[in-house]
Design an enzyme around this catalytic site. Structure first.
Site, short mmCIF file in Angstrom:
data_model
loop_
_atom_site.label_atom_id
_atom_site.label_comp_id
_atom_site.label_asym_id
_atom_site.label_seq_id
_atom_site.Cartn_x
_atom_site.Cartn_y
_atom_site.Cartn_z
N LEU A 38 3.15 5.29 20.54
CA LEU A 38 4.30 6.14 20.40
C LEU A 38 5.02 6.67 20.23
CD1 LEU A 38 8.22 4.81 21.07
CD2 LEU A 38 7.07 6.02 19.00
N ASP A 41 8.84 11.41 14.94
CA ASP A 41 8.13 12.20 13.91
C ASP A 41 7.46 13.70 13.22
OD1 ASP A 41 11.02 10.82 14.21
OD2 ASP A 41 11.27 11.20 11.84
N GLN A 57 4.76 10.32 12.96
CA GLN A 57 4.90 9.17 13.01
C GLN A 57 4.64 8.38 14.16
OE1 GLN A 57 8.09 6.66 11.61
NE2 GLN A 57 6.33 8.43 10.33
N TYR A 100 7.58 5.10 7.23
CA TYR A 100 8.49 6.06 7.80
C TYR A 100 8.57 7.72 7.26
CZ TYR A 100 10.77 2.22 10.09
OH TYR A 100 12.12 1.77 11.14
N SER A 101 9.25 8.15 7.73
CA SER A 101 8.99 9.73 7.65
C SER A 101 8.57 9.90 6.17
CB SER A 101 10.14 10.86 8.24
OG SER A 101 9.60 10.86 10.28
N ARG A 160 16.29 7.49 3.16
CA ARG A 160 15.03 7.69 3.90
C ARG A 160 14.51 9.04 4.08
NH1 ARG A 160 16.93 3.79 7.93
NH2 ARG A 160 17.66 5.57 9.71
N ASP A 161 13.21 9.12 4.13
CA ASP A 161 12.64 10.79 5.23
C ASP A 161 12.72 11.88 4.18
OD1 ASP A 161 13.35 9.70 7.70
OD2 ASP A 161 14.51 10.41 8.28
N GLU A 215 19.19 12.24 9.17
CA GLU A 215 17.99 11.68 9.15
C GLU A 215 17.13 13.14 8.45
OE1 GLU A 215 16.71 7.72 11.18
OE2 GLU A 215 17.64 9.24 13.07
#
Ligand code: FRU
Length: 485
Positions: A38, A41, A57, A100-101, A160-161, A215
């Site tokens: 999968l 981002d 990701q 994560y991103s 996050r991000d 996000e």
């Protein structure tokens, strides 16, 4: 292909896939996607060592939203790519449940990668750490660990991000966060050296009650004194002509006052894409242009994407240049996309008719069409796949565009409607890939991205009108596949 269980199997599967590439009808030709697992981002977008670096990701072990890695492909021309490789693995205490991103920053001959380390406790409780890794020209990536330890007081662990931007030789980082009263917010940190970061505060905007989480924030300068704050809010109310997807991605434009941490006099939120499948875009600057890539997908909607049965899910959009004009951001595919054109199929000017039909064998085409709509009530453009179809209707009186996917059997369905201004002409630039379409309207004033999963191959284009119309221009090209070598 069975899901790989180890990094060794991932490498074997990658080699097998690219050496005997079997195409299934839904595999896209020119949208970046993974052979298995999968992708979501886009991350760390940057131009480094004379190459575009596109991280993303990736769960290489299956089609679930877990074990998120950073994958990487590089390219100089957006036609020839390197094979996907693993860039960050979730193997350390600070990122063990997901890298994560985050973003990329080219500095001192290195590419700095900022990302969020996601950690889950025994009862599912979340911890978020902002982390740094350094990528060098020899391809070696070194993790440098945590640079911001958890969220400040007043916020939840939805933190996050990271996205880094530079103003007056100072580095700033914007992060998406949720306040303790469950509102979406963004925090800004400051740094002199891009390694040690101090909290400046929460970005002040007029959006006090605008969803429960923001996000993937980005801040970009779009003209002198004007910045766009681009983010993906979750929890907005659906309206007839807005916010029709589960989650949104869009922007506001204002004057960034970094001293007071405020985006002043900002415009109202405008969605970037009025289609069905677009989320978490990231922007990077190259040669003075702001280039955006988004994820073609939607969180928490996995069951609408039937390719999970084939062991792969989702793609990335074509890179789009953002242009600030008439107080909004126009989007157009970067010029390199023209190199995908293989042969011209149609080149027509000034055609007067009621209906137009054309059958095509391939679903890897670009169509440019401009229809004179001044004197007609409505016009329909239909993409037919035997008895299934996607229908675009333009209602000239109400200046309303409708994209209808409800006559497809497999995958997500439904209708999306949006305002689209036209004075004389309706212009569409359509990029059709095997299971993705990106449609740019009125030179990029609006875009609709959608996935579709027809049962048959090929495509028939039909244009229908309530009276005779003039097609000012109709151009069509076959598009080649990009290559991974
Ligand atoms: C957006 C997002 C980000 C997060 C990442 C995890 O799609 O939820 O907020 O960092 O995906 O894969």
């Amino acid at each position: 292909m069975p899901n790989p269980k180890s990094y060794q199997e991932i490498n074997q599967n990658l080699n097998n896939y690219y050496s005997n590439k079997e195409m299934s009808i839904w595999r896209n030709n020119f949208h970046i996607e993974m052979p298995f697992g999968l992708i979501n981002d886009p991350n760390g977008l940057s131009y480094y060592d004379n190459k575009f670096h596109i991280f993303y990701q990736w769960n290489p072990f299956g089609c679930e939203h877990k074990t998120k890695h950073w994958g990487l492909v590089t390219t100089t021309n957006f036609i020839n790519f390197t094979k996907p490789q693993m860039a960050l693995k979730p193997q350390d205490w600070f990122d063990r449940n997901g890298c994560y991103s985050g973003c990329g920053l080219v500095k001192d001959n290195e590419l700095k990668l900022y990302y969020t380390g996601n950690v889950k406790g025994p009862n599912g409780e979340r911890e978020s750490y902002q982390c740094l890794a350094i990528y060098r020209k020899d391809g070696i990536i070194e993790k440098h660990g945590v640079i911001i330890d958890k969220q400040p007081n007043g916020y939840t662990a939805h933190f996050r991000d990271p996205y880094v931007f530079i103003e007056d030789d100072t580095y700033y980082m914007i992060l998406g966060v949720q306040s303790e009263d469950l509102k979406g917010r963004a925090l800004i940190y400051e740094s002199i050296d891009s390694v040690k970061w101090n909290l400046l505060g929460e970005l002040k905007t007029d959006m006090k009650d605008f969803g429960y989480m923001w996000e993937c924030p980005n801040i970009i300068r779009i003209s002198k004194g004007k910045h766009a704050f681009i983010f993906s809010p979750q929890g907005l109310e659906k309206e007839e002509l807005k916010n029709q997807n589960l989650y949104q991605s869009g922007y506001v434009i204002g004057e960034l006052d970094i001293e007071s941490v405020e985006l002043k006099n900002h415009s109202r939120f405008k969605e970037l894409d009025m289609g069905f499948d677009f989320y978490a875009p990231q922007i990077f600057k190259h040669n003075g242009e702001n280039i955006m890539i988004g994820w073609i997908g939607m969180p928490d909607r996995d069951s609408e994407y039937p390719t999970y049965e084939h062991g792969w899910m989702y793609s990335l959009t074509m890179p789009r240049v953002l242009e600030y004009k008439n107080n909004v951001l126009y989007q157009k595919p970067i010029n390199e996309m023209r190199n995908l054109r293989e042969n011209e199929l149609i080149n027509i000017k000034g055609l007067i008719l009621n209906n137009y039909n054309l059958a095509l064998e391939s679903r890897s085409v670009e169509i440019m069409i401009s229809i004179e709509v001044e004197d007609i009530e409505s016009t329909e453009v239909k993409f037919k796949f035997n008895d299934e179809y996607i229908l675009i209707t333009y209602d000239n009186k109400r200046q309303l565009c409708t994209v209808d996917r409800s006559n497809m059997n497999i995958g997500g369905k439904g209708i999306r409607k949006f305002k689209l201004n036209s004075s004389k002409e309706l212009k569409m630039n359509v990029f059709i890939d095997n299971s993705v379409m990106e449609i740019y309207y009125q030179d990029g004033l609006e875009v609709t991205t959608l996935t579709y999963y027809p049962k048959s191959e090929g495509l028939e284009l039909q244009i229908r009108n309530d009276s005779k119309i003039t097609i000012n221009e109709l151009n069509m090209w076959n598009l080649r596949s990009v290559k991974y070598e």
